[in-house]
Design a protein around this motif. Structure first.
Motif, PDB file in Angstrom:
ATOM      1  N   SER A  23      46.939  34.174  71.835  1.00 17.07           N
ATOM      2  CA  SER A  23      47.453  33.773  70.536  1.00 17.07           C
ATOM      3  C   SER A  23      46.387  33.214  69.611  1.00 17.07           C
ATOM      4  O   SER A  23      46.624  32.988  68.441  1.00 17.07           O
ATOM      5  CB  SER A  23      48.549  32.713  70.713  1.00 17.07           C
ATOM      6  OG  SER A  23      48.023  31.576  71.381  1.00 17.07           O
ATOM      7  N   ALA A  24      45.181  32.954  70.148  1.00 18.85           N
ATOM      8  CA  ALA A  24      44.141  32.323  69.342  1.00 18.85           C
ATOM      9  C   ALA A  24      43.439  33.345  68.459  1.00 18.85           C
ATOM     10  O   ALA A  24      43.345  34.526  68.789  1.00 18.85           O
ATOM     11  CB  ALA A  24      43.124  31.644  70.250  1.00 18.85           C
ATOM     12  N   ALA A  25      42.927  32.847  67.326  1.00 16.87           N
ATOM     13  CA  ALA A  25      42.168  33.717  66.435  1.00 16.87           C
ATOM     14  C   ALA A  25      40.873  34.138  67.116  1.00 16.87           C
ATOM     15  O   ALA A  25      40.165  33.311  67.681  1.00 16.87           O
ATOM     16  CB  ALA A  25      41.860  32.986  65.137  1.00 16.87           C
ATOM     17  N   THR A  26      40.570  35.421  67.099  1.00 20.03           N
ATOM     18  CA  THR A  26      39.344  35.909  67.706  1.00 20.03           C
ATOM     19  C   THR A  26      38.407  36.512  66.660  1.00 20.03           C
ATOM     20  O   THR A  26      37.328  36.979  67.012  1.00 20.03           O
ATOM     21  CB  THR A  26      39.653  36.976  68.769  1.00 20.03           C
ATOM     22  OG1 THR A  26      40.423  38.022  68.168  1.00 20.03           O
ATOM     23  CG2 THR A  26      40.420  36.370  69.929  1.00 20.03           C
ATOM     24  N   ALA A  30      38.542  38.795  56.369  1.00 14.58           N
ATOM     25  CA  ALA A  30      37.595  39.138  55.311  1.00 14.58           C
ATOM     26  C   ALA A  30      37.666  38.100  54.201  1.00 14.58           C
ATOM     27  O   ALA A  30      38.736  37.581  53.880  1.00 14.58           O
ATOM     28  CB  ALA A  30      37.920  40.522  54.755  1.00 14.58           C
ATOM     29  N   LYS A  31      36.505  37.758  53.658  1.00 16.56           N
ATOM     30  CA  LYS A  31      36.387  36.802  52.548  1.00 16.56           C
ATOM     31  C   LYS A  31      36.849  35.401  52.936  1.00 16.56           C
ATOM     32  O   LYS A  31      37.236  34.613  52.076  1.00 16.56           O
ATOM     33  CB  LYS A  31      37.181  37.293  51.330  1.00 16.56           C
ATOM     34  CG  LYS A  31      36.838  38.698  50.879  1.00 16.56           C
ATOM     35  CD  LYS A  31      35.395  38.815  50.431  1.00 16.56           C
ATOM     36  CE  LYS A  31      35.079  40.219  49.910  1.00 16.56           C
ATOM     37  NZ  LYS A  31      33.659  40.366  49.517  1.00 16.56           N
ATOM     38  N   PHE A  32      36.784  35.056  54.220  1.00 17.55           N
ATOM     39  CA  PHE A  32      37.277  33.751  54.660  1.00 17.55           C
ATOM     40  C   PHE A  32      36.347  32.613  54.258  1.00 17.55           C
ATOM     41  O   PHE A  32      36.790  31.530  53.888  1.00 17.55           O
ATOM     42  CB  PHE A  32      37.469  33.752  56.178  1.00 17.55           C
ATOM     43  CG  PHE A  32      38.124  32.505  56.709  1.00 17.55           C
ATOM     44  CD1 PHE A  32      39.498  32.343  56.629  1.00 17.55           C
ATOM     45  CD2 PHE A  32      37.365  31.493  57.272  1.00 17.55           C
ATOM     46  CE1 PHE A  32      40.118  31.184  57.111  1.00 17.55           C
ATOM     47  CE2 PHE A  32      37.966  30.328  57.755  1.00 17.55           C
ATOM     48  CZ  PHE A  32      39.346  30.174  57.659  1.00 17.55           C
ATOM     49  N   LEU A  33      35.052  32.842  54.331  1.00 18.72           N
ATOM     50  CA  LEU A  33      34.111  31.793  53.989  1.00 18.72           C
ATOM     51  C   LEU A  33      34.121  31.506  52.487  1.00 18.72           C
ATOM     52  O   LEU A  33      34.347  32.408  51.677  1.00 18.72           O
ATOM     53  CB  LEU A  33      32.697  32.167  54.429  1.00 18.72           C
ATOM     54  CG  LEU A  33      32.277  31.726  55.840  1.00 18.72           C
ATOM     55  CD1 LEU A  33      33.188  32.314  56.896  1.00 18.72           C
ATOM     56  CD2 LEU A  33      30.833  32.089  56.107  1.00 18.72           C
ATOM     57  N   THR A  34      33.859  30.269  52.141  1.00 20.42           N
ATOM     58  CA  THR A  34      33.856  29.866  50.734  1.00 20.42           C
ATOM     59  C   THR A  34      32.865  30.681  49.927  1.00 20.42           C
ATOM     60  O   THR A  34      33.183  31.162  48.830  1.00 20.42           O
ATOM     61  CB  THR A  34      33.491  28.373  50.619  1.00 20.42           C
ATOM     62  OG1 THR A  34      34.453  27.607  51.342  1.00 20.42           O
ATOM     63  CG2 THR A  34      33.465  27.926  49.158  1.00 20.42           C
ATOM     64  N   TYR A  35      31.668  30.865  50.451  1.00 24.70           N
ATOM     65  CA  TYR A  35      30.607  31.501  49.681  1.00 24.70           C
ATOM     66  C   TYR A  35      30.529  33.010  49.880  1.00 24.70           C
ATOM     67  O   TYR A  35      29.537  33.632  49.496  1.00 24.70           O
ATOM     68  CB  TYR A  35      29.278  30.794  49.946  1.00 24.70           C
ATOM     69  CG  TYR A  35      29.326  29.383  49.416  1.00 24.70           C
ATOM     70  CD1 TYR A  35      29.332  29.147  48.042  1.00 24.70           C
ATOM     71  CD2 TYR A  35      29.457  28.293  50.271  1.00 24.70           C
ATOM     72  CE1 TYR A  35      29.432  27.872  47.540  1.00 24.70           C
ATOM     73  CE2 TYR A  35      29.558  27.003  49.768  1.00 24.70           C
ATOM     74  CZ  TYR A  35      29.544  26.800  48.405  1.00 24.70           C
ATOM     75  OH  TYR A  35      29.654  25.521  47.902  1.00 24.70           O
ATOM     76  N   LYS A 195      41.035  24.695  56.007  1.00 23.89           N
ATOM     77  CA  LYS A 195      41.298  26.138  55.979  1.00 23.89           C
ATOM     78  C   LYS A 195      41.342  26.752  57.377  1.00 23.89           C
ATOM     79  O   LYS A 195      42.165  27.630  57.656  1.00 23.89           O
ATOM     80  CB  LYS A 195      40.231  26.836  55.128  1.00 23.89           C
ATOM     81  CG  LYS A 195      40.545  28.283  54.801  1.00 23.89           C
ATOM     82  CD  LYS A 195      39.520  28.837  53.824  1.00 23.89           C
ATOM     83  CE  LYS A 195      39.835  30.285  53.464  1.00 23.89           C
ATOM     84  NZ  LYS A 195      38.832  30.833  52.513  1.00 23.89           N
ATOM     85  N   VAL A 196      40.460  26.300  58.293  1.00 27.03           N
ATOM     86  CA  VAL A 196      40.429  26.920  59.625  1.00 27.03           C
ATOM     87  C   VAL A 196      41.720  26.654  60.385  1.00 27.03           C
ATOM     88  O   VAL A 196      42.087  27.406  61.298  1.00 27.03           O
ATOM     89  CB  VAL A 196      39.222  26.464  60.470  1.00 27.03           C
ATOM     90  CG1 VAL A 196      37.915  26.932  59.851  1.00 27.03           C
ATOM     91  CG2 VAL A 196      39.235  24.960  60.693  1.00 27.03           C
ATOM     92  N   CYS A 197      42.431  25.578  60.023  1.00 21.99           N
ATOM     93  CA  CYS A 197      43.691  25.280  60.709  1.00 21.99           C
ATOM     94  C   CYS A 197      44.793  26.277  60.337  1.00 21.99           C
ATOM     95  O   CYS A 197      45.867  26.269  60.956  1.00 21.99           O
ATOM     96  CB  CYS A 197      44.144  23.855  60.404  1.00 21.99           C
ATOM     97  SG  CYS A 197      43.186  22.623  61.313  1.00 21.99           S
ATOM     98  N   GLU A 198      44.540  27.114  59.346  1.00 21.87           N
ATOM     99  CA  GLU A 198      45.485  28.175  59.006  1.00 21.87           C
ATOM    100  C   GLU A 198      45.360  29.359  59.969  1.00 21.87           C
ATOM    101  O   GLU A 198      46.240  30.219  60.016  1.00 21.87           O
ATOM    102  CB  GLU A 198      45.246  28.650  57.575  1.00 21.87           C
ATOM    103  CG  GLU A 198      45.439  27.567  56.517  1.00 21.87           C
ATOM    104  CD  GLU A 198      45.010  27.999  55.130  1.00 21.87           C
ATOM    105  OE1 GLU A 198      44.634  29.182  54.980  1.00 21.87           O
ATOM    106  OE2 GLU A 198      45.041  27.165  54.203  1.00 21.87           O
ATOM    107  N   LEU A 199      44.269  29.393  60.735  1.00 23.39           N
ATOM    108  CA  LEU A 199      44.061  30.476  61.693  1.00 23.39           C
ATOM    109  C   LEU A 199      44.840  30.193  62.973  1.00 23.39           C
ATOM    110  O   LEU A 199      44.917  29.042  63.422  1.00 23.39           O
ATOM    111  CB  LEU A 199      42.569  30.618  62.015  1.00 23.39           C
ATOM    112  CG  LEU A 199      41.657  30.959  60.844  1.00 23.39           C
ATOM    113  CD1 LEU A 199      40.201  30.888  61.283  1.00 23.39           C
ATOM    114  CD2 LEU A 199      41.980  32.344  60.290  1.00 23.39           C
ATOM    115  N   PRO A 200      45.417  31.205  63.605  1.00 24.07           N
ATOM    116  CA  PRO A 200      46.243  30.975  64.810  1.00 24.07           C
ATOM    117  C   PRO A 200      45.423  30.392  65.951  1.00 24.07           C
ATOM    118  O   PRO A 200      44.341  30.872  66.285  1.00 24.07           O
ATOM    119  CB  PRO A 200      46.759  32.381  65.145  1.00 24.07           C
ATOM    120  CG  PRO A 200      45.843  33.328  64.447  1.00 24.07           C
ATOM    121  CD  PRO A 200      45.387  32.627  63.208  1.00 24.07           C
TER     122      PRO A 200
END
Length: 204
Positions: A23-26, A30-35, A195-200
């Protein structure tokens, strides 16, 4: 239940590669990083800046004169790095680990590596804990010669099973940094920690 362990940066549980839960994000979207965003890059426009984005595993928040560990146990990593004139550098990294324990071990390994190279020629490396996320470090490199100001400032934050790093290399107004000199990196790290807490599975 979220595991909270206070701990700076480094790569992984050495020699141990764990299999992440199904269930974890692996991978990072795309475009996840701020920069990765051109809009976010606009404040850097005062100098000639070029950006590169890579999913290749690399050393976390590498310090020029301090050999930090290579990432082990990382399920995915992405780096957005800027370079420009006057030797300016800014880097953003997000690394996902198999679980919070592996990320914590990576943070502690990074801290140990910086402590071991505290004095390198005319340079000094310092590391201190910060109250960010589930554990964080601020790291700096500065020249002990009073007329030289070029150095590095790094903030690394653990949030769940993710490590987040923001590193800046530039000519600063003072060679020995204060906590206030990390304001930009702290601001970026706080936003990404949410933001990373939005990932499973990252903050579960």
């Amino acid at each position: 239940m979220r595991t909270v362990v206070v701990g700076l940066v480094a790569a992984g549980a050495f020699g141990l590669v764990l299999t992440p839960p199904a269930s974890a994000a692996t991978k990072l979207p795309a475009k996840f990083l701020t920069y990765e965003s051109k809009q976010a890059r606009k404040p850097f426009g005062t100098v000639e800046i070029g950006w590169e984005v890579s999913d290749k595993p690399t050393r976390l928040a590498p310090l020029i004169l301090c050999r930090t560990p290579a990432p082990t146990g990382v399920t995915t990593m992405r780096t957005a790095a800027a370079s420009g004139d006057a030797e300016y550098r800014y880097a953003e990294q997000v690394a996902l680990y198999a679980d919070a324990n592996a990320a914590t071990e990576a943070l502690e390994a990074y801290k140990t590596a910086v402590q071991k190279c505290a004095k390198t020629g005319m340079y000094r490396h310092t590391v201190a804990e910060r109250r960010l996320g589930d554990g964080a470090l601020q790291v700096s490199r500065h020249d002990i010669r009073p007329d030289l100001r070029y150095g590095e400032r790094v903030i690394v934050v653990r949030k769940g099973s993710a490590l987040i790093a923001y590193a800046e290399s530039a000519g600063f107004t003072r060679n020995k940094p204060r906590a206030a000199d990390f304001a930009k990196q702290v601001r970026d790290a706080k936003a990404m920690a949410a933001k990373v807490c939005e990932l499973p599975g990252v903050c579960d």
